[in-house]
Write a protein that holds these residues in place. Structure first.
Motif, mmCIF file in Angstrom:
data_model
loop_
_atom_site.group_PDB
_atom_site.id
_atom_site.type_symbol
_atom_site.label_atom_id
_atom_site.label_comp_id
_atom_site.label_asym_id
_atom_site.label_seq_id
_atom_site.Cartn_x
_atom_site.Cartn_y
_atom_site.Cartn_z
ATOM 1 N N GLY A 36 0.812 -1.218 0.000
ATOM 2 C CA GLY A 36 0.000 0.000 0.000
ATOM 3 C C GLY A 36 0.841 1.262 0.000
ATOM 4 O O GLY A 36 0.307 2.380 0.089
ATOM 5 N N GLU A 61 1.293 -3.487 5.105
ATOM 6 C CA GLU A 61 -0.116 -3.202 4.834
ATOM 7 C C GLU A 61 -0.414 -2.935 3.360
ATOM 8 O O GLU A 61 0.380 -2.335 2.643
ATOM 9 C CB GLU A 61 -0.570 -1.988 5.657
ATOM 10 C CG GLU A 61 -0.802 -2.283 7.131
ATOM 11 C CD GLU A 61 0.483 -2.410 7.933
ATOM 12 O OE1 GLU A 61 1.572 -2.157 7.370
ATOM 13 O OE2 GLU A 61 0.404 -2.780 9.111
ATOM 14 N N GLY A 62 -1.614 -3.361 2.968
ATOM 15 C CA GLY A 62 -2.119 -3.083 1.624
ATOM 16 C C GLY A 62 -3.463 -3.772 1.479
ATOM 17 O O GLY A 62 -3.905 -4.481 2.381
ATOM 18 N N ASN A 63 -4.121 -3.566 0.330
ATOM 19 C CA ASN A 63 -5.357 -4.306 0.105
ATOM 20 C C ASN A 63 -5.051 -5.557 -0.728
ATOM 21 O O ASN A 63 -3.893 -5.814 -1.068
ATOM 22 C CB ASN A 63 -6.441 -3.418 -0.521
ATOM 23 C CG ASN A 63 -6.043 -2.895 -1.898
ATOM 24 O OD1 ASN A 63 -5.280 -3.544 -2.626
ATOM 25 N ND2 ASN A 63 -6.547 -1.727 -2.250
ATOM 26 N N GLN A 66 -3.421 -4.733 -4.216
ATOM 27 C CA GLN A 66 -2.052 -4.211 -4.083
ATOM 28 C C GLN A 66 -1.083 -5.324 -3.677
ATOM 29 O O GLN A 66 0.039 -5.411 -4.186
ATOM 30 C CB GLN A 66 -2.008 -3.103 -3.028
ATOM 31 C CG GLN A 66 -2.729 -1.837 -3.424
ATOM 32 C CD GLN A 66 -2.966 -0.909 -2.232
ATOM 33 O OE1 GLN A 66 -3.061 -1.356 -1.079
ATOM 34 N NE2 GLN A 66 -3.068 0.383 -2.501
ATOM 35 N N SER A 97 -6.329 -5.231 4.055
ATOM 36 C CA SER A 97 -7.424 -4.414 4.599
ATOM 37 C C SER A 97 -8.819 -5.023 4.484
ATOM 38 O O SER A 97 -9.679 -4.767 5.320
ATOM 39 C CB SER A 97 -7.401 -3.032 3.957
ATOM 40 O OG SER A 97 -7.432 -3.157 2.541
#
Length: 360
Positions: A36, A61-63, A66, A97
């Motif tokens: 992210g 972190e990321g979705n 990503q 996420s």
């Protein structure tokens, strides 16, 4: 030995013969990547992975999209596929996420037995499997004996050593039965630094139950050594390998943390070399990747004994990759965001939450 084990063993032997000392050392280094993050962060990860051909990555972190994109992009930059790891103590939701987060271990300790812990481990493995993640840095099996001074807090299953061992082992078995490598952490235990604490450690039960990886923390255990555990030969080699007979993979906690840099005047490369000298297999998130590799290559030199020892460590890392299907480049390495589903996790979390309400 199964057919698959034999095949992996052969692949590993063949690979080792083609690798330089620097190639081998690089396989022991796992770097942090930020799905992210902005394009500068992405470019930095790309250049390190491409230049040094490191052994693995840890996803931040990321979705889902990503994360998939980052993994696919980075796998294209390496000759030997990357091992993909994540710190998902309360599931993929800790980093990806769209996923809900499981309750913290401190809350899960209130469940009447470890049955749901095994289910949670299994489901975490399914989720991680769908994203081609090989290793989860969980469970935390620190015993929280001094909650007021302890940094672990609700990340631990609490003060009861038996419960920590049973619930931790259940999560670990669930994950590993689902094909994701679990990692017991933080050896030799954040919860208590008294002399004999390691004798009663839940890690012993997890080793007996087959955990494949142990993370060594940067904690000081004055009874054992004046150096942090992660860079202590007494802890890593003498205690964990020899005395506790652990045959799996060892990994440091993140090597950019202050606790480990202090004895080395703030130098991450020197701390990384010290962790290698202490006997750790995987060097996690060193700040200075190229410098760290340089120092270890110089340290190993052409010393026969050191070269043999390096081969043993690299073999463990490559074998892990082989077991996870990450030794040879195939189309199977590609993460497909459409194959990722969060519904089963949602429903298991609801089941766990209901069980916790009943307990209260």
């Amino acid at each position: 030995q199964s057919k698959k084990d034999k095949a992996v063993k052969k692949q590993v032997r063949t690979l080792l013969e083609t690798m330089s000392v620097r190639d081998k050392v690089a396989q022991l280094v796992f770097v942090d990547v930020y799905p992210g993050g902005d394009s500068a962060l992405q470019a930095k990860a790309d250049s390190i992975v491409a230049k040094e051909q490191v052994g693995g990555i840890i996803l931040m972190e990321g979705n889902i999209d990503q994360t998939a994109e980052t993994c696919n992009r980075l796998q294209n930059l390496v000759k030997i596929p990357l091992a993909v790891t994540i710190d998902g103590e309360f599931g993929l939701g800790m980093r990806v996420s769209e996923f809900r987060k499981y309750p913290r271990q401190g809350a899960l300790a209130k469940l009447p037995d470890e049955g749901l812990m095994y289910e949670m481990g299994r489901q975490i493995a399914r989720d991680m499997h769908s994203m081609k993640i090989d290793v989860n840095f969980a469970p935390v099996v620190d015993v929280n004996l001094h909650p007021d001074v302890n940094t672990i807090k609700d990340r631990s299953f609490g003060p009861d050593k038996e419960l920590v061992a049973d619930y931790g082992s259940a999560v670990m078995r669930g994950m590993q039965d689902g094909g994701v490598v679990a990692c017991a952490k933080h050896f030799p235990g954040h919860g208590d630094t008294e002399v004999d604490s390691h004798k009663a450690l839940p890690v012993l039960k997890l080793i007996k139950d087959g955990v494949k990886m142990v993370m060594v923390g940067h904690l000081l255990v004055p009874a054992l050594d004046t150096l942090p555990a992660s860079v202590s030969k007494v802890v890593v080699t003498d205690l964990l390998r020899k005395k506790m007979k652990f045959k799996g993979l060892t990994i440091t906690d993140a090597l950019g943390m202050e606790g480990v840099l202090e004895p080395f005047g703030g130098s991450s490369a020197k701390a990384t070399l010290a962790a290698y000298e202490a006997g750790v297999d995987i060097l996690l998130m060193p700040d200075e990747v190229s410098e760290s590799i340089d120092l270890i290559v110089d340290y190993v030199g052409s010393d026969r004994k050191k070269l043999k020892n390096l081969d043993e460590r690299v073999s463990r890392v490559l074998t892990l990759k082989g077991e996870c299907g990450k030794l040879v480049k195939t189309n199977d390495l590609k993460v497909d965001p459409a194959a990722v589903d969060t519904k089963a996790t949602d429903s298991l979390i609801s089941t766990i939450e209901k069980a916790l309400v009943v307990e209260e």
